[in-house]
Scaffold this motif. Structure first.
Motif, short mmCIF file in Angstrom:
data_model
loop_
_atom_site.label_atom_id
_atom_site.label_comp_id
_atom_site.label_asym_id
_atom_site.label_seq_id
_atom_site.Cartn_x
_atom_site.Cartn_y
_atom_site.Cartn_z
N THR A 14 -25.22 4.66 78.30
CA THR A 14 -24.36 5.35 79.25
C THR A 14 -24.62 4.87 80.66
O THR A 14 -23.68 4.62 81.43
CB THR A 14 -24.57 6.88 79.14
OG1 THR A 14 -24.22 7.29 77.81
CG2 THR A 14 -23.70 7.63 80.14
N ARG A 54 -9.11 13.89 66.63
CA ARG A 54 -10.06 13.27 67.59
C ARG A 54 -11.46 13.87 67.49
O ARG A 54 -12.45 13.15 67.62
CB ARG A 54 -9.50 13.39 69.00
CG ARG A 54 -10.33 12.71 70.04
CD ARG A 54 -9.61 12.75 71.36
NE ARG A 54 -10.52 12.41 72.43
CZ ARG A 54 -10.18 11.77 73.51
NH1 ARG A 54 -8.93 11.38 73.68
NH2 ARG A 54 -11.04 11.52 74.44
N GLU A 55 -11.56 15.14 67.26
CA GLU A 55 -12.88 15.77 67.16
C GLU A 55 -13.71 15.19 66.02
O GLU A 55 -14.94 15.19 66.07
CB GLU A 55 -12.75 17.28 67.00
CG GLU A 55 -12.36 17.98 68.27
CD GLU A 55 -12.39 19.49 68.14
OE1 GLU A 55 -13.21 20.01 67.35
OE2 GLU A 55 -11.58 20.14 68.81
N TRP A 58 -14.44 11.17 67.70
CA TRP A 58 -14.80 10.92 69.09
C TRP A 58 -16.28 11.22 69.30
O TRP A 58 -16.73 12.33 69.04
CB TRP A 58 -13.94 11.76 70.02
CG TRP A 58 -14.16 11.50 71.49
CD1 TRP A 58 -15.04 12.14 72.31
CD2 TRP A 58 -13.50 10.53 72.30
NE1 TRP A 58 -14.96 11.63 73.58
CE2 TRP A 58 -14.03 10.63 73.61
CE3 TRP A 58 -12.53 9.56 72.06
CZ2 TRP A 58 -13.61 9.83 74.67
CZ3 TRP A 58 -12.11 8.77 73.11
CH2 TRP A 58 -12.64 8.90 74.40
N GLU A 59 -17.04 10.21 69.73
CA GLU A 59 -18.45 10.40 70.06
C GLU A 59 -18.55 10.51 71.57
O GLU A 59 -18.41 9.50 72.26
CB GLU A 59 -19.28 9.23 69.54
CG GLU A 59 -19.30 9.12 68.04
CD GLU A 59 -20.13 7.94 67.57
OE1 GLU A 59 -21.18 7.66 68.18
OE2 GLU A 59 -19.71 7.30 66.60
N PRO A 60 -18.80 11.72 72.10
CA PRO A 60 -18.76 11.90 73.55
C PRO A 60 -19.64 10.93 74.33
O PRO A 60 -19.22 10.41 75.35
CB PRO A 60 -19.24 13.35 73.72
CG PRO A 60 -18.87 14.02 72.45
CD PRO A 60 -19.06 12.96 71.38
N TRP A 61 -20.83 10.64 73.85
CA TRP A 61 -21.69 9.76 74.63
C TRP A 61 -21.17 8.32 74.60
O TRP A 61 -21.26 7.61 75.60
CB TRP A 61 -23.15 9.84 74.18
CG TRP A 61 -23.45 9.10 72.92
CD1 TRP A 61 -23.41 9.60 71.65
CD2 TRP A 61 -23.83 7.72 72.79
NE1 TRP A 61 -23.72 8.62 70.74
CE2 TRP A 61 -23.99 7.45 71.42
CE3 TRP A 61 -24.03 6.69 73.71
CZ2 TRP A 61 -24.36 6.21 70.94
CZ3 TRP A 61 -24.41 5.44 73.22
CH2 TRP A 61 -24.57 5.21 71.85
N HIS A 63 -17.82 6.96 73.25
CA HIS A 63 -16.43 6.85 73.69
C HIS A 63 -16.26 7.39 75.10
O HIS A 63 -15.48 6.88 75.89
CB HIS A 63 -15.51 7.58 72.71
CG HIS A 63 -15.50 6.98 71.34
ND1 HIS A 63 -16.04 7.62 70.25
CD2 HIS A 63 -15.03 5.79 70.89
CE1 HIS A 63 -15.90 6.85 69.18
NE2 HIS A 63 -15.29 5.74 69.54
N GLY A 64 -17.02 8.44 75.43
CA GLY A 64 -16.96 9.01 76.77
C GLY A 64 -17.43 8.05 77.83
O GLY A 64 -16.84 7.97 78.92
#
Length: 179
Positions: A14, A54-55, A58-61, A63-64
């Motif tokens: 990140t 998407r839930e 989707w990997e928040p760390w 894809h975010g």
């Protein structure tokens, strides 16, 4: 010189994306990766994740971090060099590339037969703003061994030039048809 291999944490990845200013580029050159991962097994069994859910994917760390970089104006590009006919794993990768695209990556594919005259590094890599290369090391079976960070000018130049040549020849994800 023996490379110093480490496994980058989600926080470190990140941070790399957060500090990128112009371009993050990733070159993949293997025909299979971590073939025992659950998502691949599910796909082979016909239990693919619904792109509309998407839930579920989707990997928040991950894809975010990509989405945030793209929102700041950073171009995030991924190129894949693949053998044809493609392996089952590449079919899986192609099927789940919507996750990369949804996060904001531009993805291109290059058949290996069109890469014979290119000078390429020995390992897959990420390059951040022509300043840092992160090599990905794998076992012969495609399991991740870790990452090697390099910032020597010659290494950065080699990887930048290699990626640029692959990117120029490769075709956009939506145009690449599996064989």
């Amino acid at each position: 010189m023996e490379p110093r291999i480490e496994t980058l944490t989600p926080e470190r990845w990140t941070d790399l994306f957060q500090t990128a200013e112009r371009l993050v580029a990733h070159l993949e050159m293997r025909d299979s990766y971590a073939v025992d991962e659950a998502e691949f097994a599910d796909w082979k069994a016909g239990r693919a994740v619904d792109p509309g859910d998407r839930e579920a994917w989707w990997e928040p760390w991950w894809h975010g971090a990509i989405a945030a970089a793209v929102a700041r104006g950073v171009s995030v590009r991924r190129a894949r060099i693949v053998s044809e006919p493609v392996t089952e794993y590449i079919r899986f990768e192609h099927a789940v590339t919507y996750t990369n695209v949804e996060a904001g990556e531009e993805v291109r594919w290059l058949p290996r037969r069109l890469a014979s005259d290119l000078v390429l590094p020995g390992n897959d890599f990420w390059i951040f703003d022509d300043r840092l290369v992160v090599f990905n090391h794998f076992t012969g079976d495609g399991d991740a061994l870790g990452n090697e960070l390099r910032d020597e000018e010659a290494v950065v130049e080699l990887c930048s030039a290699a990626f640029a040549q692959v990117w120029e020849r490769a075709m956009a994800h939506e145009k690449y048809r599996l064989t």
